[in-house]
Motif scaffolding. Structure first.
Motif, PDB file in Angstrom:
ATOM      1  N   PRO A 124       0.979  -1.269  -0.089  1.00 34.40           N
ATOM      2  CA  PRO A 124      -0.010  -0.127   0.142  1.00 34.40           C
ATOM      3  C   PRO A 124       0.878   1.425  -0.019  1.00 34.40           C
ATOM      4  O   PRO A 124       0.790   1.949   0.913  1.00 34.40           O
ATOM      5  CB  PRO A 124      -0.661  -0.374   1.124  1.00 34.40           C
ATOM      6  N   VAL A 125       1.623   1.543  -1.133  1.00 31.17           N
ATOM      7  CA  VAL A 125       2.514   2.724  -1.322  1.00 31.17           C
ATOM      8  C   VAL A 125       2.099   3.375  -2.479  1.00 31.17           C
ATOM      9  O   VAL A 125       2.138   2.759  -3.505  1.00 31.17           O
ATOM     10  CB  VAL A 125       3.972   2.108  -1.147  1.00 31.17           C
ATOM     11  N   LEU A 149       4.841   2.704   4.943  1.00 34.73           N
ATOM     12  CA  LEU A 149       4.513   1.380   5.168  1.00 34.73           C
ATOM     13  C   LEU A 149       3.776   1.168   6.537  1.00 34.73           C
ATOM     14  O   LEU A 149       2.898   0.291   6.527  1.00 34.73           O
ATOM     15  CB  LEU A 149       5.779   0.393   4.971  1.00 34.73           C
ATOM     16  N   VAL A 150       4.331   1.998   7.430  1.00 31.16           N
ATOM     17  CA  VAL A 150       3.605   2.008   8.996  1.00 31.16           C
ATOM     18  C   VAL A 150       2.007   2.545   8.366  1.00 31.16           C
ATOM     19  O   VAL A 150       1.226   2.084   9.121  1.00 31.16           O
ATOM     20  CB  VAL A 150       4.374   2.865   9.673  1.00 31.16           C
ATOM     21  N   GLY A 151       1.934   3.382   7.669  1.00 32.23           N
ATOM     22  CA  GLY A 151       0.732   4.084   7.641  1.00 32.23           C
ATOM     23  C   GLY A 151      -0.296   3.175   6.837  1.00 32.23           C
ATOM     24  O   GLY A 151      -1.594   3.160   7.042  1.00 32.23           O
ATOM     25  N   GLY A 152       0.546   2.405   6.062  1.00 30.47           N
ATOM     26  CA  GLY A 152      -0.549   1.302   5.328  1.00 30.47           C
ATOM     27  C   GLY A 152      -0.590   0.211   6.041  1.00 30.47           C
ATOM     28  O   GLY A 152      -1.583  -0.835   5.436  1.00 30.47           O
ATOM     29  N   VAL A 158       8.994   1.948  11.710  1.00 24.92           N
ATOM     30  CA  VAL A 158       9.913   2.171  10.687  1.00 24.92           C
ATOM     31  C   VAL A 158      11.128   1.383  10.825  1.00 24.92           C
ATOM     32  O   VAL A 158      11.776   0.697   9.971  1.00 24.92           O
ATOM     33  CB  VAL A 158      10.672   3.692  10.637  1.00 24.92           C
ATOM     34  N   ASP A 159      11.441   0.812  12.139  1.00 18.07           N
ATOM     35  CA  ASP A 159      12.465  -0.284  12.449  1.00 18.07           C
ATOM     36  C   ASP A 159      12.038  -1.600  11.827  1.00 18.07           C
ATOM     37  O   ASP A 159      13.090  -2.356  11.112  1.00 18.07           O
ATOM     38  CB  ASP A 159      12.869  -0.347  13.782  1.00 18.07           C
ATOM     39  N   GLU A 160      10.953  -1.972  11.987  1.00 22.75           N
ATOM     40  CA  GLU A 160      10.510  -3.146  11.312  1.00 22.75           C
ATOM     41  C   GLU A 160      10.613  -3.158   9.708  1.00 22.75           C
ATOM     42  O   GLU A 160      10.819  -4.211   9.378  1.00 22.75           O
ATOM     43  CB  GLU A 160       9.028  -3.347  11.743  1.00 22.75           C
TER      44      GLU A 160
END
Length: 290
Positions: A124-125, A149-152, A158-160
């Protein structure tokens, strides 16, 4: 005096504007920070305006700087990326301006290509939206993609995102063409600044240089080494402290603060005042703001 010589703003891959960064530093009880965005000095002007807005009474002084990504031999026959923290240089130096412009353009192109590959694979980017939300001359970086990617909902942090997809061993990682480290040291020195090797023994970030390489860089004009860093364990700090003494390098300590992009708090690691004094005495290109 509490000094943090490695922080990032929204001008590269942090989440605080330069003005917000000063407020965050003040709230944390810091006296001095270095603004070291990746391959750009764009945040210097806002930091200076913020100090002037308080009639020079800002509780936090700012060391103008940048973080440079450089190619370097690791001492084991491999070419790797190392990071140089550059401080107190003349930002109008022609060679430096041209190289930073090249690097920013490359970072933006790389970020778009990584985002496009992920979008094509169903993540989802939105690559175009991602780039449109960057400041006009920001270098952009993988943390911006990590936040998307966190937002999606793909990852929780972010670390993940780095661990699973964006790190140097990840499926969507793309390499860069960085500045040769000797050239970077020369450019900063010629611009009146000083260079410090950032987090050199942070093994969790990827391949590291050997102690012998640090010695060779010191002979070439490197002025300091980041000893205390959140990614350095006790053994790394002890070895780097020993090397700093042996090679007469300035030992520094820094948080590498990126705002909410990382869990590290500003001022988590600090630099002794005498280390900052040594760096200032060795520089001629710029002055501390405030």
């Amino acid at each position: 005096m509490r000094i943090d010589l490695h922080t990032h703003s929204t001008e590269s891959d942090g989440t605080d504007t330069p003005a917000e960064l000063l407020a965050t530093a003040a709230a944390a009880g810091l006296d001095v920070i270095a603004l070291t965005d990746h391959d750009t000095t764009a945040g210097w002007a806002e930091a200076e305006r913020e100090v002037l807005r308080t009639d020079g009474a800002s509780p936090v002084r700012v060391v103008p700087g940048a973080e440079l990504s450089c190619s370097c031999q690791d001492g084991r026959g491999n070419a790797i990326t190392v990071h140089l923290l550059a401080y107190l240089f003349d930002p109008s130096s022609r060679a430096l301006v041209e190289e930073q412009s090249r690097l920013r353009a490359q970072r933006r192109s790389r970020l778009y290509s990584m985002a496009l590959r992920m979008a094509e694979d169903g993540f989802p980017v939105d690559p175009d939206r991602l780039m449109a939300e960057l400041p006009a001359d920001s270098p952009g970086g993988r943390p911006h993609l990590g936040r998307a990617l966190v937002g999606g909902g793909t990852v929780s942090s972010v670390d993940e995102a780095f661990d699973r997809y964006l790190g140097s061993g990840g499926e969507y990682y793309l390499p860069r063409s960085d500045t040769p480290v000797h050239r970077a040291i020369d450019m900063i020195t010629e611009a009146g600044g000083v260079t410090v090797l950032a987090h050199p023994f942070a093994g969790r970030r990827g391949p590291m240089v050997t102690a012998e390489v640090i010695g060779e860089l010191a002979e070439h004009g490197l002025r300091g080494v980041e000893v205390d860093h959140p990614d350095h364990d006790a053994a790394a700090r002890a070895e780097l402290g020993r090397l700093a003494d042996e090679l007469e390098l300035v030992p520094t300590g820094s948080s590498d603060y990126h705002g909410t992009n990382k869990t590290i708090g500003i001022g988590q690691e600090t630099t002794p005042p005498e280390s900052l004094d040594r760096l200032v005495r060795q520089s001629t290109g710029s002055e501390i703001i405030g």
